[in-house]
Design a protein around this motif. Structure first.
Motif, PDB file in Angstrom:
ATOM      1  N   ASP A   1       0.811  -1.226   0.000  1.00 39.12           N
ATOM      2  CA  ASP A   1       0.000   0.000   0.000  1.00 39.12           C
ATOM      3  C   ASP A   1       0.846   1.279   0.000  1.00 39.12           C
ATOM      4  OD1 ASP A   1       0.967   0.052   2.602  1.00 39.12           O
ATOM      5  OD2 ASP A   1      -1.020   0.132   3.545  1.00 39.12           O
ATOM      6  N   GLY A   2       2.178   1.144  -0.171  1.00 36.46           N
ATOM      7  CA  GLY A   2       3.047   2.323  -0.217  1.00 36.46           C
ATOM      8  C   GLY A   2       3.502   2.806   1.150  1.00 36.46           C
ATOM      9  N   THR A   3       3.332   1.985   2.176  1.00 37.00           N
ATOM     10  CA  THR A   3       3.824   2.327   3.512  1.00 37.00           C
ATOM     11  C   THR A   3       4.903   1.330   3.903  1.00 37.00           C
ATOM     12  OG1 THR A   3       2.195   0.963   4.671  1.00 37.00           O
ATOM     13  CG2 THR A   3       1.576   3.263   4.204  1.00 37.00           C
ATOM     14  N   GLY A   4       5.580   1.603   5.007  1.00 34.68           N
ATOM     15  CA  GLY A   4       6.603   0.685   5.488  1.00 34.68           C
ATOM     16  C   GLY A   4       7.169   1.138   6.813  1.00 34.68           C
ATOM     17  N   THR A   5       8.108   0.345   7.316  1.00 34.22           N
ATOM     18  CA  THR A   5       8.774   0.655   8.582  1.00 34.22           C
ATOM     19  C   THR A   5      10.247   0.308   8.472  1.00 34.22           C
ATOM     20  OG1 THR A   5       6.735   0.111   9.768  1.00 34.22           O
ATOM     21  CG2 THR A   5       8.737   0.282  11.082  1.00 34.22           C
ATOM     22  N   GLU A   6      11.090   1.183   9.033  1.00 31.24           N
ATOM     23  CA  GLU A   6      12.534   0.978   9.126  1.00 31.24           C
ATOM     24  C   GLU A   6      12.849   0.609  10.567  1.00 31.24           C
ATOM     25  OE1 GLU A   6      16.594   3.689   8.812  1.00 31.24           O
ATOM     26  OE2 GLU A   6      14.663   4.563   8.315  1.00 31.24           O
TER      27      GLU A   6
ATOM     28  N   LEU B   1      16.160  -4.361  19.416  1.00 33.50           N
ATOM     29  CA  LEU B   1      15.559  -3.279  18.638  1.00 33.50           C
ATOM     30  C   LEU B   1      15.788  -1.965  19.360  1.00 33.50           C
ATOM     31  CD1 LEU B   1      13.800  -2.312  16.253  1.00 33.50           C
ATOM     32  CD2 LEU B   1      11.803  -2.735  17.709  1.00 33.50           C
ATOM     33  N   ASP B   2      16.410  -1.003  18.678  1.00 35.94           N
ATOM     34  CA  ASP B   2      16.710   0.297  19.275  1.00 35.94           C
ATOM     35  C   ASP B   2      15.672   1.340  18.887  1.00 35.94           C
ATOM     36  OD1 ASP B   2      18.492   2.041  20.812  1.00 35.94           O
ATOM     37  OD2 ASP B   2      18.897   2.991  18.875  1.00 35.94           O
ATOM     38  N   ASP B   3      15.193   1.293  17.640  1.00 33.30           N
ATOM     39  CA  ASP B   3      14.223   2.283  17.182  1.00 33.30           C
ATOM     40  C   ASP B   3      13.550   1.797  15.902  1.00 33.30           C
ATOM     41  OD1 ASP B   3      12.801   4.656  17.396  1.00 33.30           O
ATOM     42  OD2 ASP B   3      14.598   5.871  17.607  1.00 33.30           O
ATOM     43  N   ALA B   4      12.423   2.424  15.587  1.00 30.30           N
ATOM     44  CA  ALA B   4      11.702   2.105  14.357  1.00 30.30           C
ATOM     45  C   ALA B   4      11.055   3.380  13.832  1.00 30.30           C
ATOM     46  CB  ALA B   4      10.640   1.041  14.609  1.00 30.30           C
ATOM     47  N   TYR B   5      11.000   3.519  12.519  1.00 31.07           N
ATOM     48  CA  TYR B   5      10.465   4.711  11.875  1.00 31.07           C
ATOM     49  C   TYR B   5       9.487   4.308  10.783  1.00 31.07           C
ATOM     50  CZ  TYR B   5      14.717   6.562  13.978  1.00 31.07           C
ATOM     51  OH  TYR B   5      15.702   6.890  14.857  1.00 31.07           O
TER      52      TYR B   5
END
Length: 92
Positions: A28-33, A43-47
């Motif tokens: 759908d054109g979204t995602g997560t880093e 896991l330190d961070d997510a964007y």
């Protein structure tokens, strides 16, 4: 095809820490880093981001809450994805 989960082949160094990166690109054109500390796997961070195909194997990632100055290009060549920081990604 860009849609799926991509893992960094090499660690990314930032502010004295090595990170293993993971990107999920949804249809759908979204995602997560995701940023994982290399030595612990924690896991330190997510964007969250949105992405679009701009042609010729190039995709532009735009991070939520940031100006277009932070838009990041990714390049897909065959089964390899890479960015402007010389990080190469692969799908599992």
């Amino acid at each position: 095809m860009l849609v799926g989960t991509w893992y960094s082949k090499d660690s990314y160094y930032d502010s004295g820490v090595y990170y293993d990166l993971k990107y999920t690109f949804d249809s759908d054109g979204t995602g997560t880093e995701y940023w994982y500390i290399s030595y612990s796997g924690k896991l330190d961070d997510a964007y969250d981001f949105t992405w679009k195909n701009v042609g010729n194997g190039e995709y532009l990632v735009s991070y939520d809450g940031y100006s277009s100055y932070y838009d990041e290009p990714f390049y897909l060549s065959g089964s390899t994805l890479y960015d402007d920081y010389d990080i190469t990604y692969y799908k599992k």
